[in-house]
Design an enzyme around this catalytic site. Structure first.
Site, PDB file in Angstrom:
ATOM      1  N   ARG A  89       0.829  -1.205   0.000  1.00  0.00           N
ATOM      2  CA  ARG A  89       0.000   0.000   0.000  1.00  0.00           C
ATOM      3  C   ARG A  89       0.864   1.257   0.000  1.00  0.00           C
ATOM      4  NH1 ARG A  89      -2.225  -3.857   3.302  1.00  0.00           N
ATOM      5  NH2 ARG A  89      -4.401  -4.404   2.895  1.00  0.00           N
ATOM      6  N   HIS A 114      -0.626  -2.618  -4.620  1.00  0.00           N
ATOM      7  CA  HIS A 114      -0.052  -3.589  -5.563  1.00  0.00           C
ATOM      8  C   HIS A 114      -0.019  -3.094  -7.009  1.00  0.00           C
ATOM      9  CE1 HIS A 114       0.471  -6.355  -2.417  1.00  0.00           C
ATOM     10  NE2 HIS A 114      -0.649  -7.038  -2.482  1.00  0.00           N
ATOM     11  N   HIS A 184       3.043 -13.238  -5.559  1.00  0.00           N
ATOM     12  CA  HIS A 184       1.969 -13.237  -4.558  1.00  0.00           C
ATOM     13  C   HIS A 184       1.298 -14.617  -4.477  1.00  0.00           C
ATOM     14  CE1 HIS A 184      -1.390 -11.773  -2.188  1.00  0.00           C
ATOM     15  NE2 HIS A 184      -0.976 -10.508  -2.277  1.00  0.00           N
ATOM     16  N   TYR A 186      -0.372 -17.939  -2.805  1.00  0.00           N
ATOM     17  CA  TYR A 186      -1.049 -18.393  -1.594  1.00  0.00           C
ATOM     18  C   TYR A 186      -0.826 -19.891  -1.458  1.00  0.00           C
ATOM     19  CZ  TYR A 186      -3.893 -14.073  -1.509  1.00  0.00           C
ATOM     20  OH  TYR A 186      -4.345 -12.767  -1.464  1.00  0.00           O
ATOM     21  N   ASP A 243      -1.475  -9.753   8.531  1.00  0.00           N
ATOM     22  CA  ASP A 243      -1.256  -9.035   7.268  1.00  0.00           C
ATOM     23  C   ASP A 243      -0.217  -7.956   7.533  1.00  0.00           C
ATOM     24  OD1 ASP A 243      -1.361  -8.163   4.691  1.00  0.00           O
ATOM     25  OD2 ASP A 243      -3.381  -7.317   4.798  1.00  0.00           O
ATOM     26  N   GLN A 278       5.973  -9.958   3.492  1.00  0.00           N
ATOM     27  CA  GLN A 278       4.581  -9.736   3.854  1.00  0.00           C
ATOM     28  C   GLN A 278       3.925 -11.094   4.059  1.00  0.00           C
ATOM     29  OE1 GLN A 278       3.355  -6.534   4.033  1.00  0.00           O
ATOM     30  NE2 GLN A 278       1.269  -7.035   4.626  1.00  0.00           N
ATOM     31  N   GLU A 304       4.969 -13.094   0.717  1.00  0.00           N
ATOM     32  CA  GLU A 304       5.412 -12.177  -0.331  1.00  0.00           C
ATOM     33  C   GLU A 304       6.735 -11.521   0.073  1.00  0.00           C
ATOM     34  OE1 GLU A 304       1.999  -9.435  -0.948  1.00  0.00           O
ATOM     35  OE2 GLU A 304       1.044 -10.842   0.441  1.00  0.00           O
TER      36      GLU A 304
END
Length: 340
Positions: A89, A114, A184, A186, A243, A278, A304
């Site tokens: 951000r 992003h 990114h 998951y 997060d 992250q 990340e």
């Protein structure tokens, strides 16, 4: 050839549909001699799947993804995509370089997330197989999403016989700009779509993190993880919402985190040259993924490796300013193994 028709050590291309703007998408797949495999799309330079053996020797796809390009275009969770120009951000959707402020595209209220409205995750990349590597390239033009300078970017993927996926990020700019690239993905080490990651254990090799305000924007403060819920200096269950950006002081390629599942026996070690990691536990995930599986909250955890978020605004942070004609180069490795 293997039983799946994929020749070990060679990236095999197959069609993966057509984007809404008429561009054909290709899925590239590589399989090593053990049968473990990786798939990558040229749309968004996106990791679509990673199949590795579990403790029973069964190949398990541990990466969240979709079955069709339409779902990638419609999705907003950045599943497996490369993020750019700048991960994270950026408050106020602006950066200041050399005394000049550049307004950026705001895609989350008044801030940018992003890369903006159409970040690197929503572009087609040019792919080329070079030796055992799959190399993607794109040119981000001056002014794209508000960023100054033309940026030439390449991302290479390699998959080893020991089940290590390595990503190498390279970029050059023709004027000063800001750059923080990452992938990114998951992960659910029990298999994508099999439930939550609540019983996974996580070990993060960082004793500091960057503080956030109530809007999840960086405050500029660097805090200790000790005696907080974010203390993962010893492996513990990943059963809380996370997060946050964890901070590393080490340089060069270093261990960043280890994620493990006792159920599957699969362990993942993340190493990187990046100064931050992250960790996002996917608390807002939703939708239908590969094989019709429902992806609900906490279906996967994103790891990340990246520059610290909004670093250009905070002089004490590791700089994300890329100077004209100075190369940007970062590396991320995902090493999979089986533990009893």
């Amino acid at each position: 050839m293997s039983e799946t028709g994929v020749q070990p050590g060679v990236w095999i291309a197959r069609p993966f549909g057509t984007t809404s703007t008429g561009e054909p998408v290709t899925c590239y797949r590589i399989e090593n001699p053990s049968g473990a495999w990786v798939e990558v799309l040229d749309y968004g330079c996106t990791l679509r799947g990673i199949g590795v053996p579990d403790k029973k020797g069964q190949i398990t796809d541990v990466l969240l993804g979709y079955d069709c390009i339409e779902d990638y275009e419609a999705g907003d969770a950045y599943l497996g995509a490369v993020i750019g120009r700048c991960a994270g951000r950026i408050a106020g959707a602006k950066v200041t370089l050399g005394g000049k402020t550049y307004p950026l595209a705001a895609n989350c209220g008044d801030y940018q997330l992003h890369g903006g409205l159409r970040g690197f995750d929503r572009h087609m990349w040019t792919a080329k197989v070079r030796g055992g590597e799959l190399v993607f390239r794109r040119r981000s033009p001056d002014g794209e999403e508000g960023y100054p300078g033309n940026l030439e970017v390449s991302v290479s993927f390699s998959w080893s016989s020991s089940n290590t996926l390595a990503l190498e990020f390279t970029a050059f700019a023709d004027q000063d700009t800001v750059v923080s690239l990452t992938s990114h993905p998951y992960f659910n080490l029990n298999g994508a779509g099999t439930g939550t990651i609540d019983k996974h254990t996580l070990h993060v090799f960082a004793d500091e993190y960057t503080e956030l305000d109530e809007r999840n924007l960086i405050t500029g403060r660097i805090l200790q993880v000790e005696n907080t819920p974010l203390d993962f200096l010893r492996a513990k269950p990943l059963d809380i919402p996370v997060d946050y950006n964890f901070c590393f002081s080490r340089t060069g390629l270093h261990s960043a985190a280890q994620l493990s599942s006792r159920e599957s026996g699969i362990s993942l070690e993340v190493s990187t040259t990046q100064p931050g990691l992250q960790v996002y536990t996917g608390d807002f995930l939703s939708g239908t993924g590969k094989g019709g599986a429902e992806y609900g909250p906490r279906s996967g955890v994103a790891l990340e490796a990246q520059g610290w978020p909004d670093a250009a605004a905070w002089p004490a942070f590791p700089s994300n300013i890329l100077r004209q004609d100075v190369p940007y180069q970062q590396r991320i490795e995902f090493a999979f193994s089986v533990r009893g």
